[in-house]
Design a protein around this motif. Structure first.
Motif, mmCIF file in Angstrom:
data_model
loop_
_atom_site.group_PDB
_atom_site.id
_atom_site.type_symbol
_atom_site.label_atom_id
_atom_site.label_comp_id
_atom_site.label_asym_id
_atom_site.label_seq_id
_atom_site.Cartn_x
_atom_site.Cartn_y
_atom_site.Cartn_z
ATOM 1 N N HIS A 11 0.868 -1.382 0.067
ATOM 2 C CA HIS A 11 0.043 -0.168 0.077
ATOM 3 C C HIS A 11 0.919 1.142 -0.054
ATOM 4 O O HIS A 11 0.560 2.113 0.624
ATOM 5 C CB HIS A 11 -0.982 -0.020 1.082
ATOM 6 C CG HIS A 11 -0.268 -0.410 2.513
ATOM 7 N ND1 HIS A 11 -0.672 -1.397 3.338
ATOM 8 C CD2 HIS A 11 0.820 0.292 3.237
ATOM 9 C CE1 HIS A 11 0.104 -1.543 4.397
ATOM 10 N NE2 HIS A 11 0.917 -0.418 4.363
ATOM 11 N N TYR A 34 -0.306 -5.422 -9.703
ATOM 12 C CA TYR A 34 -1.513 -5.056 -8.904
ATOM 13 C C TYR A 34 -2.724 -5.069 -9.791
ATOM 14 O O TYR A 34 -3.860 -5.586 -9.311
ATOM 15 C CB TYR A 34 -1.576 -3.641 -8.271
ATOM 16 C CG TYR A 34 -1.785 -3.207 -6.811
ATOM 17 C CD1 TYR A 34 -2.917 -3.771 -6.481
ATOM 18 C CD2 TYR A 34 -0.830 -2.867 -5.814
ATOM 19 C CE1 TYR A 34 -3.548 -3.515 -5.085
ATOM 20 C CE2 TYR A 34 -1.329 -2.443 -4.625
ATOM 21 C CZ TYR A 34 -2.410 -2.902 -4.103
ATOM 22 O OH TYR A 34 -2.660 -2.692 -3.030
ATOM 23 N N ILE A 51 -10.707 -6.983 4.030
ATOM 24 C CA ILE A 51 -9.326 -6.214 3.839
ATOM 25 C C ILE A 51 -8.830 -6.114 5.231
ATOM 26 O O ILE A 51 -9.386 -5.350 6.296
ATOM 27 C CB ILE A 51 -9.687 -4.780 3.324
ATOM 28 C CG1 ILE A 51 -10.374 -4.925 1.818
ATOM 29 C CG2 ILE A 51 -8.236 -4.367 3.154
ATOM 30 C CD1 ILE A 51 -10.442 -3.707 1.338
ATOM 31 N N SER A 53 -6.110 -4.282 7.398
ATOM 32 C CA SER A 53 -5.245 -3.282 7.265
ATOM 33 C C SER A 53 -4.394 -3.054 8.501
ATOM 34 O O SER A 53 -4.980 -2.952 9.686
ATOM 35 C CB SER A 53 -6.112 -1.991 6.811
ATOM 36 O OG SER A 53 -5.185 -0.737 7.204
ATOM 37 N N ALA A 121 -4.217 1.976 3.556
ATOM 38 C CA ALA A 121 -3.917 0.656 3.457
ATOM 39 C C ALA A 121 -5.148 -0.103 3.073
ATOM 40 O O ALA A 121 -5.123 -1.266 2.383
ATOM 41 C CB ALA A 121 -3.337 0.039 4.706
ATOM 42 N N PRO A 125 -5.824 -0.824 -1.965
ATOM 43 C CA PRO A 125 -6.549 -2.096 -2.819
ATOM 44 C C PRO A 125 -7.780 -1.659 -3.375
ATOM 45 O O PRO A 125 -8.012 -2.188 -4.609
ATOM 46 C CB PRO A 125 -6.439 -3.036 -1.552
ATOM 47 C CG PRO A 125 -5.538 -2.631 -0.648
ATOM 48 C CD PRO A 125 -5.244 -1.067 -0.674
ATOM 49 N N SER A 174 -3.375 -6.355 3.130
ATOM 50 C CA SER A 174 -2.632 -5.105 2.741
ATOM 51 C C SER A 174 -1.495 -5.157 3.730
ATOM 52 O O SER A 174 -1.622 -4.703 4.877
ATOM 53 C CB SER A 174 -3.889 -4.029 2.787
ATOM 54 O OG SER A 174 -3.101 -2.844 2.465
#
Length: 461
Positions: A11, A34, A51, A53, A121, A125, A174
């Motif tokens: 990230h 990515y 996700i 983070s 972060a 994504p 991430s």
């Protein structure tokens, strides 16, 4: 089987063109990977994207799950406020997940909400994924200071909830790798940095998360990473699943490691019980360590185990050596779990009749009364390692030049405030670092004048 895939991505804010302003071209390999990995995610048409983070709310003893209907954020802190990301949370999934945490007695849930915007972060994504997928819901989950087992089990819970809800789900871990790859990088160089990154790359390339779990804690700490725990959580999501994995790219031109990897779930595989295998190896290693302990460490372990199991103090055993029963000395007892500190208590002067009594007392204090940690639980005992430091009498010194972090512990005093640090600790390589840590522990500001003392220890394992 509702977990369809998982991906690991970095990230770096400069990967966003409005932030990088051309500098992003230096990590073109990461950008290309990515895009590929987010096309891969979109191909599954997931309903929910989870996700993890490292830059949302983070606590020492609690893993936070974002709650509510959703959140928005921008890259304004990086000079690109016009770039915004909006998210809609999967509230049903979040509620079910938090209920599962409670059932499993995991220290995780909705408590501790503070941030009012998405963190970078999470947004980076999503910025890439939004090119290829729309109308998905998000579950955001942070990391903590808890050990890797707790993060892995959170990952397992995520997979179980996805399956129970029959929710088509993809997990995104991430995290950047080491921040200490180059001397002229933003965080300098540490020899553990390349070691950490190589280990992560091998784990991803071989789809072997046992290797991930086995990375020593001192390597993680020295590397200055922020991706280890999100990746451990990802390993938990993929527990007992057959996977087809690929490392798409790795690079670190700015002194920070960036890896992109993807893992598709192809079925079930009980052999991929990464945590079980890791714990078995740790248990066997700890048993060997216990068998080879000297009587100082053996007594400390006996005291700890007695107190944790029976909630009473161990009586001094018969047959101890004269050094333990006839001498007085200051003692520190240190506990570690998977290489990370789990408790450490002691004194700078003798407080008991003999060294044995000091050890018995401070082993109990370290396992149950260190204010930095929750008390050690009985199920943790097979994974706790114990050491005992017997201290010499401290002596005053006139300058920092008289310190050696491998040989001497240090006491920093400012009036009634003081901080203490034992010698020969992993990651503490300079007298300046010793003093910085002591100031922090003693709540002594950088501009306060201090007196220094040093001492030596005999360390028993």
């Amino acid at each position: 089987m509702s977990i369809l895939a998982a991906v690991a991505v970095p990230h770096p804010p400069l990967i966003i063109p409005e932030v990088g302003l051309g500098k992003e071209k230096k990590i073109q390999s990461t950008i290309d990977s990515y895009n590929s990995v987010m096309e891969f995610v979109a191909s599954f048409k997931p309903e929910t994207v989870v996700i993890s983070s490292p830059h949302m709310e983070s606590y020492a003893d609690y893993i936070h799950v974002a709650s509510g209907s959703g959140e928005s954020g921008s890259f304004s802190q990086f000079g690109a406020g016009a770039v915004r990301i909006d998210s809609v949370y999967d509230e049903v999934f979040i509620d079910e997940l938090c209920a599962d945490f409670k059932t499993k007695n995991l220290s995780a849930g909705k408590l501790g909400h503070k941030m009012t915007e998405l963190d970078h972060a999470t947004m980076i994504p999503m910025w890439f994924l939004n090119k290829y997928l729309q109308n998905y819901k998000v579950v955001r989950i942070g990391i903590s200071g808890l050990d890797l087992c707790e993060h892995y089990r959170v990952g397992q819970a995520i997979a179980e909830v996805a399956s129970r809800l029959k929710r088509k789900t993809v997990f995104i871990g991430s995290g950047d790798l080491s921040h200490r790859l180059l001397e002229d990088g933003p965080y300098g160089f540490d020899s553990n940095g390349p070691v950490f990154d190589k280990s992560i790359a091998e784990s991803f390339r071989e789809s072997d998360f046992y290797k991930l779990l086995s990375i020593p804690s001192n390597v993680c700490e020295g590397a200055g990473e922020c991706g280890f725990r999100p990746f451990v959580m990802m390993a938990g999501v993929l527990d007992r699943k057959a996977i087809d994995g690929k490392l798409l790219s790795y690079e670190g031109p700015f002194g920070v490691g960036y890896a992109v990897a993807c893992f598709s779930v192809t079925g079930e595989d009980d052999d991929n019980n990464y945590l079980d295998r890791f714990l078995k190896a740790q248990r066997e290693q700890n048993t060997k360590s216990k068998e080879s302990s000297d009587e100082y460490a053996y007594l400390a372990r006996a005291s700890m185990e007695h107190y944790v199991k029976k909630h009473s103090m161990l009586q001094r055993p018969e047959g101890l050596s004269r050094d333990l029963t006839n001498k007085r000395a200051a003692v520190f007892v240190s506990l570690k779990k998977f290489g990370q500190l789990r408790g450490c208590i002691g004194s700078l002067a003798p407080t008991s009749e003999c060294v044995a009594d000091e050890i018995i007392k401070f082993a109990v204090n370290a396992c149950s009364y260190d204010p930095r940690f929750e008390p050690v639980r009985e199920e943790e005992l097979p994974f706790i390692t114990v050491s005992v430091d017997v201290l010499t009498e401290p002596e005053k010194i006139g300058s920092i030049e008289e310190l050696n972090p491998k040989k001497y512990g240090v006491i920093v005093r400012a009036g009634h405030k003081s901080g203490v640090l034992l010698p020969d600790l992993e990651g503490v390589d300079t007298p300046q670092e010793q003093i910085r840590i002591c100031r922090r522990k003693g709540n002594i500001s950088d501009d306060e004048s201090v007196e220094l003392e040093r001492f030596e220890v005999i360390r028993h394992f």
